[in-house]
Design a protein around this motif. Structure first.
Motif, PDB file in Angstrom:
ATOM      1  N   SER A 153      50.857  44.730  47.426  1.00 26.74           N
ATOM      2  CA  SER A 153      50.425  45.077  46.069  1.00 26.74           C
ATOM      3  C   SER A 153      49.196  45.973  46.093  1.00 26.74           C
ATOM      4  O   SER A 153      48.973  46.753  45.173  1.00 26.74           O
ATOM      5  N   PHE A 154      48.382  45.850  47.154  1.00 28.09           N
ATOM      6  CA  PHE A 154      47.211  46.707  47.282  1.00 28.09           C
ATOM      7  C   PHE A 154      47.620  48.167  47.302  1.00 28.09           C
ATOM      8  O   PHE A 154      46.910  49.036  46.777  1.00 28.09           O
ATOM      9  N   GLU A 155      48.766  48.455  47.914  1.00 29.75           N
ATOM     10  CA  GLU A 155      49.249  49.833  47.970  1.00 29.75           C
ATOM     11  C   GLU A 155      49.579  50.366  46.582  1.00 29.75           C
ATOM     12  O   GLU A 155      49.667  51.571  46.379  1.00 29.75           O
ATOM     13  N   GLU A 156      49.781  49.437  45.623  1.00 23.61           N
ATOM     14  CA  GLU A 156      50.125  49.851  44.268  1.00 23.61           C
ATOM     15  C   GLU A 156      48.891  50.206  43.438  1.00 23.61           C
ATOM     16  O   GLU A 156      49.016  50.712  42.325  1.00 23.61           O
ATOM     17  N   LEU A 157      47.698  49.922  43.975  1.00 22.18           N
ATOM     18  CA  LEU A 157      46.480  50.245  43.233  1.00 22.18           C
ATOM     19  C   LEU A 157      46.320  51.760  43.130  1.00 22.18           C
ATOM     20  O   LEU A 157      46.594  52.493  44.076  1.00 22.18           O
ATOM     21  N   THR A 158      45.847  52.193  41.970  1.00 26.63           N
ATOM     22  CA  THR A 158      45.574  53.623  41.794  1.00 26.63           C
ATOM     23  C   THR A 158      44.288  53.990  42.543  1.00 26.63           C
ATOM     24  O   THR A 158      43.530  53.104  42.973  1.00 26.63           O
ATOM     25  N   VAL A 159      44.047  55.267  42.681  1.00 26.61           N
ATOM     26  CA  VAL A 159      42.828  55.738  43.342  1.00 26.61           C
ATOM     27  C   VAL A 159      41.596  55.198  42.621  1.00 26.61           C
ATOM     28  O   VAL A 159      40.641  54.729  43.249  1.00 26.61           O
ATOM     29  N   ARG A 160      41.622  55.240  41.304  1.00 26.99           N
ATOM     30  CA  ARG A 160      40.484  54.751  40.528  1.00 26.99           C
ATOM     31  C   ARG A 160      40.305  53.250  40.706  1.00 26.99           C
ATOM     32  O   ARG A 160      39.170  52.760  40.833  1.00 26.99           O
ATOM     33  N   ILE A 183      32.522  56.257  33.521  1.00 23.82           N
ATOM     34  CA  ILE A 183      33.522  55.705  32.613  1.00 23.82           C
ATOM     35  C   ILE A 183      32.864  54.600  31.808  1.00 23.82           C
ATOM     36  O   ILE A 183      31.735  54.189  32.091  1.00 23.82           O
ATOM     37  N   SER A 184      33.548  54.092  30.789  1.00 23.29           N
ATOM     38  CA  SER A 184      32.974  53.050  29.943  1.00 23.29           C
ATOM     39  C   SER A 184      33.084  51.684  30.624  1.00 23.29           C
ATOM     40  O   SER A 184      33.906  51.481  31.536  1.00 23.29           O
ATOM     41  N   THR A 185      32.250  50.739  30.166  1.00 19.68           N
ATOM     42  CA  THR A 185      32.315  49.375  30.706  1.00 19.68           C
ATOM     43  C   THR A 185      33.669  48.742  30.365  1.00 19.68           C
ATOM     44  O   THR A 185      34.203  47.949  31.150  1.00 19.68           O
ATOM     45  N   HIS A 186      34.213  49.094  29.209  1.00 24.10           N
ATOM     46  CA  HIS A 186      35.521  48.586  28.809  1.00 24.10           C
ATOM     47  C   HIS A 186      36.597  49.033  29.812  1.00 24.10           C
ATOM     48  O   HIS A 186      37.468  48.241  30.207  1.00 24.10           O
ATOM     49  N   HIS A 191      40.228  47.976  34.501  1.00 22.10           N
ATOM     50  CA  HIS A 191      40.600  48.179  35.902  1.00 22.10           C
ATOM     51  C   HIS A 191      40.509  46.865  36.681  1.00 22.10           C
ATOM     52  O   HIS A 191      41.383  46.552  37.499  1.00 22.10           O
ATOM     53  N   ARG A 192      39.452  46.101  36.416  1.00 18.31           N
ATOM     54  CA  ARG A 192      39.251  44.822  37.109  1.00 18.31           C
ATOM     55  C   ARG A 192      40.427  43.875  36.845  1.00 18.31           C
ATOM     56  O   ARG A 192      40.956  43.257  37.773  1.00 18.31           O
ATOM     57  N   ARG A 193      40.827  43.780  35.584  1.00 19.76           N
ATOM     58  CA  ARG A 193      41.943  42.897  35.229  1.00 19.76           C
ATOM     59  C   ARG A 193      43.243  43.340  35.911  1.00 19.76           C
ATOM     60  O   ARG A 193      44.016  42.520  36.404  1.00 19.76           O
ATOM     61  N   LYS A 194      43.476  44.643  35.937  1.00 19.66           N
ATOM     62  CA  LYS A 194      44.693  45.158  36.563  1.00 19.66           C
ATOM     63  C   LYS A 194      44.697  44.898  38.074  1.00 19.66           C
ATOM     64  O   LYS A 194      45.733  44.563  38.662  1.00 19.66           O
ATOM     65  N   ILE A 195      43.526  45.065  38.701  1.00 20.77           N
ATOM     66  CA  ILE A 195      43.414  44.821  40.149  1.00 20.77           C
ATOM     67  C   ILE A 195      43.711  43.353  40.457  1.00 20.77           C
ATOM     68  O   ILE A 195      44.480  43.032  41.374  1.00 20.77           O
ATOM     69  N   MET A 196      43.116  42.440  39.670  1.00 18.53           N
ATOM     70  CA  MET A 196      43.327  41.015  39.908  1.00 18.53           C
ATOM     71  C   MET A 196      44.781  40.640  39.671  1.00 18.53           C
ATOM     72  O   MET A 196      45.345  39.814  40.397  1.00 18.53           O
ATOM     73  N   PHE A 197      45.405  41.247  38.686  1.00 18.22           N
ATOM     74  CA  PHE A 197      46.817  40.980  38.416  1.00 18.22           C
ATOM     75  C   PHE A 197      47.690  41.451  39.583  1.00 18.22           C
ATOM     76  O   PHE A 197      48.573  40.720  40.044  1.00 18.22           O
ATOM     77  N   LYS A 198      47.424  42.652  40.080  1.00 14.44           N
ATOM     78  CA  LYS A 198      48.246  43.199  41.168  1.00 14.44           C
ATOM     79  C   LYS A 198      48.071  42.423  42.472  1.00 14.44           C
ATOM     80  O   LYS A 198      49.014  42.273  43.250  1.00 14.44           O
ATOM     81  N   ARG A 202      42.513  35.054  40.713  1.00 16.52           N
ATOM     82  CA  ARG A 202      42.153  34.566  39.376  1.00 16.52           C
ATOM     83  C   ARG A 202      40.773  35.010  38.899  1.00 16.52           C
ATOM     84  O   ARG A 202      40.495  34.994  37.705  1.00 16.52           O
ATOM     85  N   ASN A 203      39.882  35.361  39.821  1.00 15.65           N
ATOM     86  CA  ASN A 203      38.534  35.731  39.406  1.00 15.65           C
ATOM     87  C   ASN A 203      37.931  36.715  40.407  1.00 15.65           C
ATOM     88  O   ASN A 203      38.515  36.995  41.463  1.00 15.65           O
ATOM     89  N   SER A 204      36.749  37.211  40.080  1.00 15.93           N
ATOM     90  CA  SER A 204      36.121  38.237  40.915  1.00 15.93           C
ATOM     91  C   SER A 204      35.738  37.717  42.292  1.00 15.93           C
ATOM     92  O   SER A 204      35.811  38.451  43.285  1.00 15.93           O
ATOM     93  N   SER A 205      35.332  36.451  42.372  1.00 16.95           N
ATOM     94  CA  SER A 205      34.965  35.881  43.671  1.00 16.95           C
ATOM     95  C   SER A 205      36.162  35.857  44.609  1.00 16.95           C
ATOM     96  O   SER A 205      36.061  36.219  45.792  1.00 16.95           O
TER      97      SER A 205
END
Length: 218
Positions: A153-160, A183-186, A191-198, A202-205
């Motif tokens: 799934s890491f390979e599916e992450l975009t460059v950003r 970019i905006s904080t939003h 991006h953070r949510r999409k990364i965790m989903f891919k 469950r959380n940043s830690s």
């Protein structure tokens, strides 16, 4: 003086039957048996000549059973402990071996397998019956498959998204990441949510730990 096998179970009848089984298979010639139905008595029974302890932990919580093992091993670090249990949860089995036991036998164990386990443990080896081996094997395979899936799934992450992941792992906060990437904080949080989903965390830690453990970041 004979070395000692300590037998623990909640029922006297079981302990008497166990003693007969051991005698029938020749253990009585080299070993004496000490039996108890009281868990609180176990630590008082441990002596230098105590070599084996066979503990049926049916009816005990995992934490209580682990506490008993820790006490016994603290009194005699050379004690070889065999656990009999109907609870074959793989995570709990690992906890028992982490505490120093030599064998974990499930309710499918018969007389022949028990005698084999006892001889293997006396010889200084670890013994697992086939049921436990299969459970551990399947657990390891599933864990490896899960990690492979996440790495894929890491390979599916975009460059950003990879840029954001790098900065998260470097310890930057959302506002700092936003300023660095213009970019905006939003957008950073999206991006953070999409990364965790891919990566299925469950959380940043957990995200940082997974990325570091799998060498996804420098």
């Amino acid at each position: 003086m004979k070395t000692e096998i300590i037998l623990f179970d909640n029922h006297c009848l079981y302990l008497e039957a166990m003693g007969c089984l051991l005698d029938k298979n020749g253990f009585g010639e080299k070993y004496s048996y000490t039996i108890t139905t009281e868990a609180d008595e176990l630590e008082n029974l441990i002596k230098e000549e105590s070599q084996i302890a066979v503990l049926n932990i049916l009816g005990f919580s995992t934490n209580d059973a682990l506490a008993i093992i820790e006490k016994l091993m603290g009194l005699n670090a050379q004690l070889k402990i065999i656990i009999l249990s109907a609870n074959i949860d793989v995570k709990n089995i690992k906890k028992f071996f982490d505490r120093g036991i030599k064998s974990f036998l499930s309710k499918s164990t018969d007389t022949a397998e028990f005698v084999l386990a006892l001889n293997e443990v006396i010889a200084g080896r670890i013994f697992l019956n086939e049921e436990i081996k299969n459970i551990l094997y399947n657990f390891i395979c599933n864990l490896e498959n899960s990690n492979e899936k996440k790495i894929g799934s890491f390979e599916e992450l975009t460059v950003r998204e990879r840029e954001v992941l790098d900065l998260i792992c470097e310890g930057f906060r959302t506002k700092e990441i936003a300023d660095k990437l213009f970019i905006s904080t939003h957008t950073v949080e999206t991006h953070r949510r999409k990364i965790m989903f891919k990566l299925d965390v469950r959380n940043s830690s957990m995200l940082v730990k997974f990325a570091v453990d799998n060498h996804l970041v420098n």
